[in-house]
Design a protein around this motif. Sequence first.
Motif, PDB file in Angstrom:
ATOM      1  N   LYS A 285      -8.512   8.460  -2.444  1.00 15.63           N
ATOM      2  CA  LYS A 285      -8.821   8.793  -3.895  1.00 15.63           C
ATOM      3  C   LYS A 285      -8.328   7.735  -4.907  1.00 15.63           C
ATOM      4  O   LYS A 285      -9.314   7.506  -5.802  1.00 15.63           O
ATOM      5  CB  LYS A 285      -8.312  10.335  -4.296  1.00 15.63           C
ATOM      6  CG  LYS A 285      -8.848  10.965  -5.416  1.00 15.63           C
ATOM      7  CD  LYS A 285      -8.304  12.307  -5.672  1.00 15.63           C
ATOM      8  CE  LYS A 285      -8.801  12.789  -7.116  1.00 15.63           C
ATOM      9  NZ  LYS A 285      -8.176  14.054  -7.400  1.00 15.63           N
ATOM     10  N   LYS A 286      -7.093   7.432  -4.444  1.00 17.76           N
ATOM     11  CA  LYS A 286      -6.850   6.445  -5.563  1.00 17.76           C
ATOM     12  C   LYS A 286      -7.478   5.088  -5.599  1.00 17.76           C
ATOM     13  O   LYS A 286      -7.650   4.283  -6.236  1.00 17.76           O
ATOM     14  CB  LYS A 286      -5.126   6.255  -5.172  1.00 17.76           C
ATOM     15  CG  LYS A 286      -4.503   7.239  -5.617  1.00 17.76           C
ATOM     16  CD  LYS A 286      -2.788   6.915  -5.313  1.00 17.76           C
ATOM     17  CE  LYS A 286      -1.853   8.058  -5.854  1.00 17.76           C
ATOM     18  NZ  LYS A 286      -0.454   7.716  -5.441  1.00 17.76           N
ATOM     19  N   ARG A 287      -7.750   4.586  -4.080  1.00 13.54           N
ATOM     20  CA  ARG A 287      -8.704   3.318  -3.842  1.00 13.54           C
ATOM     21  C   ARG A 287     -10.075   3.596  -4.717  1.00 13.54           C
ATOM     22  O   ARG A 287     -10.320   2.475  -5.123  1.00 13.54           O
ATOM     23  CB  ARG A 287      -8.715   3.267  -2.499  1.00 13.54           C
ATOM     24  CG  ARG A 287      -7.493   2.620  -1.984  1.00 13.54           C
ATOM     25  CD  ARG A 287      -7.667   2.643  -0.353  1.00 13.54           C
ATOM     26  NE  ARG A 287      -6.524   2.026   0.246  1.00 13.54           N
ATOM     27  CZ  ARG A 287      -6.441   1.891   1.576  1.00 13.54           C
ATOM     28  NH1 ARG A 287      -7.245   2.247   2.363  1.00 13.54           N
ATOM     29  NH2 ARG A 287      -4.949   1.470   2.071  1.00 13.54           N
ATOM     30  N   LYS A 288     -10.655   4.815  -4.569  1.00 14.16           N
ATOM     31  CA  LYS A 288     -11.951   4.832  -5.188  1.00 14.16           C
ATOM     32  C   LYS A 288     -11.826   4.767  -6.671  1.00 14.16           C
ATOM     33  O   LYS A 288     -12.505   4.034  -7.349  1.00 14.16           O
ATOM     34  CB  LYS A 288     -12.461   6.183  -4.734  1.00 14.16           C
ATOM     35  CG  LYS A 288     -12.995   6.107  -3.216  1.00 14.16           C
ATOM     36  CD  LYS A 288     -13.590   7.513  -3.124  1.00 14.16           C
ATOM     37  CE  LYS A 288     -14.115   7.542  -1.497  1.00 14.16           C
ATOM     38  NZ  LYS A 288     -14.646   9.009  -1.206  1.00 14.16           N
ATOM     39  N   LYS A 289     -10.750   5.072  -7.374  1.00 16.35           N
ATOM     40  CA  LYS A 289     -10.398   5.364  -8.575  1.00 16.35           C
ATOM     41  C   LYS A 289     -10.335   3.806  -9.092  1.00 16.35           C
ATOM     42  O   LYS A 289     -10.742   3.196 -10.147  1.00 16.35           O
ATOM     43  CB  LYS A 289      -9.468   6.097  -8.932  1.00 16.35           C
ATOM     44  CG  LYS A 289      -9.215   6.177 -10.549  1.00 16.35           C
ATOM     45  CD  LYS A 289      -8.152   7.252 -10.803  1.00 16.35           C
ATOM     46  CE  LYS A 289      -7.860   7.356 -12.199  1.00 16.35           C
ATOM     47  NZ  LYS A 289      -6.749   8.496 -12.696  1.00 16.35           N
ATOM     48  N   LYS A 290      -9.385   3.226  -8.402  1.00 16.06           N
ATOM     49  CA  LYS A 290      -9.168   1.533  -8.784  1.00 16.06           C
ATOM     50  C   LYS A 290     -10.640   0.898  -8.729  1.00 16.06           C
ATOM     51  O   LYS A 290     -10.596  -0.113  -9.465  1.00 16.06           O
ATOM     52  CB  LYS A 290      -8.179   1.189  -7.826  1.00 16.06           C
ATOM     53  CG  LYS A 290      -7.576  -0.274  -7.996  1.00 16.06           C
ATOM     54  CD  LYS A 290      -6.511  -0.569  -7.238  1.00 16.06           C
ATOM     55  CE  LYS A 290      -5.893  -2.054  -7.477  1.00 16.06           C
ATOM     56  NZ  LYS A 290      -4.845  -2.294  -6.515  1.00 16.06           N
TER      57      LYS A 290
ATOM     58  N   SER B 290      -5.295  11.363  -0.437  1.00 18.16           N
ATOM     59  CA  SER B 290      -4.777  11.282  -1.769  1.00 18.16           C
ATOM     60  C   SER B 290      -5.082   9.577  -2.041  1.00 18.16           C
ATOM     61  O   SER B 290      -5.199   9.032  -3.026  1.00 18.16           O
ATOM     62  CB  SER B 290      -3.332  11.608  -1.999  1.00 18.16           C
ATOM     63  OG  SER B 290      -2.758  10.855  -3.285  1.00 18.16           O
ATOM     64  N   LEU B 291      -4.596   8.799  -1.078  1.00 19.19           N
ATOM     65  CA  LEU B 291      -4.787   7.366  -1.013  1.00 19.19           C
ATOM     66  C   LEU B 291      -6.174   6.897  -1.042  1.00 19.19           C
ATOM     67  O   LEU B 291      -6.505   5.886  -1.868  1.00 19.19           O
ATOM     68  CB  LEU B 291      -3.984   6.732   0.231  1.00 19.19           C
ATOM     69  CG  LEU B 291      -4.124   5.261   0.556  1.00 19.19           C
ATOM     70  CD1 LEU B 291      -3.329   4.508  -0.741  1.00 19.19           C
ATOM     71  CD2 LEU B 291      -3.498   4.826   1.825  1.00 19.19           C
TER      72      LEU B 291
ATOM     73  N   GLN C   3      -1.804  12.971   2.532  1.00 11.16           N
ATOM     74  CA  GLN C   3      -1.494  11.673   2.055  1.00 11.16           C
ATOM     75  C   GLN C   3      -2.490  10.645   2.247  1.00 11.16           C
ATOM     76  O   GLN C   3      -2.927   9.874   1.366  1.00 11.16           O
ATOM     77  CB  GLN C   3      -0.273  11.005   2.699  1.00 11.16           C
ATOM     78  CG  GLN C   3       1.131  11.631   2.230  1.00 11.16           C
ATOM     79  CD  GLN C   3       2.490  11.169   3.277  1.00 11.16           C
ATOM     80  OE1 GLN C   3       1.822  10.301   4.085  1.00 11.16           O
ATOM     81  NE2 GLN C   3       3.547  11.655   2.830  1.00 11.16           N
TER      82      GLN C   3
ATOM     83  N   LYS D 295     -12.793   0.183 -11.871  1.00 10.62           N
ATOM     84  CA  LYS D 295     -12.291  -0.258 -12.993  1.00 10.62           C
ATOM     85  C   LYS D 295     -12.993  -1.576 -13.202  1.00 10.62           C
ATOM     86  O   LYS D 295     -13.229  -2.284 -12.243  1.00 10.62           O
ATOM     87  CB  LYS D 295     -10.672  -0.464 -12.793  1.00 10.62           C
ATOM     88  CG  LYS D 295     -10.004   0.877 -13.042  1.00 10.62           C
ATOM     89  CD  LYS D 295      -8.471   0.406 -12.857  1.00 10.62           C
ATOM     90  CE  LYS D 295      -7.629   1.639 -13.168  1.00 10.62           C
ATOM     91  NZ  LYS D 295      -5.977   1.243 -12.867  1.00 10.62           N
TER      92      LYS D 295
END
Length: 667
Positions: free
Chosen positions: A454-459, A451-452, A448, A462
């Motif tokens: 990875k999401k922060r890096k993707k955000k 995964s978190l 987990q 933007k």
Amino acid sequence: MIDERKFPKPKQDDFSVNDNDHDTEEIPAFAEAQDEEESSIVDENEDTTTRRDIRKIQEEIKRRGLEDVDPSEDPSEFEEEEEDALVFGDGPMDSAGPTLVGKLPTPPEFDDGKTEILPAVFDEPQEMVPVLSVETAAGVSDVEVVRDRFIIGRAPNSDVVIPDQLISRNHAVLEKRSDGWYLCDQGSGNGTILNDERITEAQIFDGDVFRVGNADITFSVPGNADAPAAEVAATGVGGASPRGSGIFQRRKKFFLIVGSIVVFIGILGIAKNLTQKPVPPPGPSPREVAARERQAAVKKAVVAFEKVKSLVKENRFREALPLIIQVNAVIGDRGIVRKYKESIELESATEKTLIAAQARMAVDDFDQAMAELEKVSPQSMQVETANELKKQIEKKRLTTSIDATRKALEGRDYERVVTLADQVLQSNPDNQQVSKWKRKAKAMLDKQAASLLKKRKKKATKITPPSSLRSRFLLAGSALKAYRSGDLDRVVSAAGSSGVSAEGTDQLRKFQRLYKRGIELSRNPGQATQAEKYLSQAYQLDKRLGGGKGKITDELKGKLAEVYFLKGVDAHNRSNYPEAFNNYMKAKKFRPEQKQIEQRLATLDREARTLYETAYVIKLNQPEEAISHCRTVMKMVKKDNYAHGRCRKLIDKLQVPAGSSGGGEGF
């Protein structure tokens, strides 16, 4: 098996009421009447009594048990026996044994009614022997003081034995000294009272009265210096008394007078009995009543103590406690009673502690249960029981923790799984199943976290659009900047140049009124409800005007947190726990870091546990009341709270239909 060191076996006489196991008949002392007989002086030549009168006198002598002098006896022997006569028995005065105060049998009657006329013999001067008149509940007895040291007490070897529990075994002593007689107390428990004054040692004179226990004793010396000279001469007290042929004449006249008096008194007695109703016998004295009551209380206490010993053998200490307290109040001076009382009090307290620990264990409050067991004294007979209960608590704690770990894993609460698994492995490190669950939970947490991240890096990659394109507030530009800095006056002036709409300007003015009024009301704790109304509306407008950011927003949050906290405290003081909980949570929403709010919520948590325990205790006798308590608990704590979950289960069990087979499961 009973510990004989804590509950010793009583001796045979530990609870005897008197020192003697049998009742002692009280016998009044015998008083000789010879001196009184010789006190009347008659003329030796006077002989006017007829044969018929002489026969009546002889019959009266036999009836009264008086003894004539045998003519064959030597007058010198008669005089020697009279000088060394005892109060009781025929031995010499110096070897006389103890005198028991009570009644004596009637002296034997004479074989014949003859009276011997002795030749005149004169006594040598004799020293007068003091006499003790002992008055008890049984009557009055006279005892001659035949020794220079005369012991009065309850012991059988005393010179005067008085069977009274208030009298010590060697209570007091009469001692003859060069200047007279002295009364000495022998360290008795109840003391010696001489002429209504307690004494240790004092000189005693003729006519003095002293008290030992319930007995009043009068000290008298026959023929003392106060007697008239004529009487001394007549009776021979303190000087020589002629004896011989005149004795018969004096006796004859004396018996004539006595016989006439007896007949006259008899006639008066018969007439009185015929004319008056019989007087009922007097009732017992207050001392006798008190002694009987004490006797009955002691006997009752002895019976109760036997019951106490039976209860102790069965380990029924709480039932034995009130009985041993009653026994101790009556015969607490006995050492064995005190030992029993101390031991029973200890075991009764231990029994209550064990029950409290079992109740805590029943609601899975293992820490409090162990704390209760720490109160058990190592001197208690139930130490082994307490140790066994500790093992049961640890075993149930382990089982409960394992079960909670499994449920947390099923609910995918991996952080809780790791925490519970650590607790289990601390006491049971060899549990392979729990170790497996912990490894699985850690792997899921690592997954987990990855995964978190990875999401922060993707955000972060933007592109953020310009603020002019994403503004959703009523204020914009310089007006918005001034609003967030807290300068409301400049916001109004800058609204027109910043492109603020007419609606935005109206809402800004409304916000100013609400904000100002709410701040004023919040300064008064008694107007917290009104302050909440204005501040809540201002807070909603703040979101529309500036997006809930800036200095004004922080001030609003602080005031709202203060108002909700005051409302929560007020509800808490009124025991309205659900309302207090809601207000505390609202205050925490605005100020989550405030410690006072956390302390109040912790207090509510403890009160919720107490309410649940009360509901658990009364669930069988008052199920509706128990359900009401549990519903209150569920509204005053979070859903993940321990008491919330227990109350939800208890309500489900209590609301099972009456015909259901599972209605009583778990109780």
